[in-house]
Design an enzyme around this catalytic site. Structure first.
Site, short mmCIF file in Angstrom:
data_model
loop_
_atom_site.label_atom_id
_atom_site.label_comp_id
_atom_site.label_asym_id
_atom_site.label_seq_id
_atom_site.Cartn_x
_atom_site.Cartn_y
_atom_site.Cartn_z
N CYS A 1 1.71 4.15 -4.64
CA CYS A 1 2.27 3.72 -5.70
C CYS A 1 3.24 2.52 -5.36
O CYS A 1 2.66 1.71 -4.66
CB CYS A 1 2.65 4.71 -6.63
SG CYS A 1 3.13 3.94 -8.09
N HIS B 1 -1.69 7.59 -8.00
CA HIS B 1 -1.26 8.74 -7.30
C HIS B 1 -2.18 9.46 -6.93
O HIS B 1 -2.59 10.49 -7.63
CB HIS B 1 -0.26 9.04 -8.32
CG HIS B 1 1.25 8.73 -8.60
ND1 HIS B 1 2.35 8.71 -7.63
CD2 HIS B 1 1.57 7.68 -9.29
CE1 HIS B 1 3.24 7.85 -8.15
NE2 HIS B 1 2.83 7.34 -9.26
N GLU C 1 -1.82 12.27 -5.49
CA GLU C 1 -1.34 13.69 -5.48
C GLU C 1 -1.40 14.13 -6.95
O GLU C 1 -1.06 15.48 -7.21
CB GLU C 1 0.00 13.96 -4.91
CG GLU C 1 1.08 13.33 -5.79
CD GLU C 1 1.19 11.59 -5.78
OE1 GLU C 1 2.25 11.37 -6.48
OE2 GLU C 1 0.37 11.31 -5.08
#
Length: 212
Positions: free
Chosen positions: A81, A191, A193
């Site tokens: 990001c 992102h 994750e």
């Protein structure tokens, strides 16, 4: 495998650490620049304002240490990001002089507001969006079908100077750089994750790649 997650005072550290633990990796939280050499590869998270993140990096002595590790020792680095945007030469976010706030300069290019790039859709760009590879090579996207959705949250986008540094793009009214690579430096605007199974696969690809 020692995966260092850089803690410079900002970033989505908790979710990154949990994702790595799900992958059966014991992450190392690196909160001092002088400890970068103790890990095998690095993840640079980032959320919020580019200028704020850049100031925190500078205050902690991270830029010089990161250049030593990445450019000197070839330590693999993944920016996430705003962490990806920090790889650029400069960003127009938080800059009033028209020159931009300096970044790390690992991937030549600038970070511009989505509106500047011609986006007429709602900003920030928040939510799931399909990602299209810029080439057929595997690497970071190995085993991930083209067009897979990843989770984005951003108002600014990275425009690399060299189009060959673009790994993947997303369509948000305009073509947005979704992932970059230059040498042993990678970055994702989305992102991983927070991107479910596909994001975990991407993180595994980074960690288990030959460079890491």
């Amino acid at each position: 495998m020692r995966v260092g997650v850089i803690d410079y005072g900002v970033g989505n550290l908790g979710s990154v650490l949990r994702a790595l633990e799900e992958l059966r990796v014991a992450p190392v939280l690196v909160n001092r620049a002088l400890d970068l050499h103790a890990v095998d590869c690095l993840i640079l998270p980032g959320v919020g304002n580019f200028a704020d993140c850049a100031r925190l990096l500078e205050a902690g002595g991270w830029p010089t240490a990161l250049r030593d590790e990445v450019l000197g020792y070839g330590r693999p680095l993944l920016g996430v990001c705003v962490g990806m945007q920090l790889l650029a030469d400069a960003s127009m976010e938080g800059s009033d002089d028209g020159q931009g706030t300096p970044g790390l300069g690992f991937v030549p290019g600038r970070v511009e507001h989505l509106r500047t790039l011609g986006c007429t859709l709602r900003v920030p760009h928040v939510g799931w969006n399909g990602v299209t590879r810029a080439s057929e090579t595997g690497g970071l996207f190995d085993g991930i079908p083209d067009g897979t959705d990843f989770y984005f949250v951003h108002s600014y986008a990275f425009v690399p100077q060299d189009p060959s540094d673009v790994l993947a793009t997303a369509d948000y009214g305009v073509s947005v750089t979704a992932a970059v690579r230059r040498g042993r430096v990678w970055g994702t605007q989305f992102h991983p994750e927070k991107s479910s199974r596909a994001g975990f696969r991407l993180l595994r690809n980074f960690i288990s790649g030959p460079s890491c």
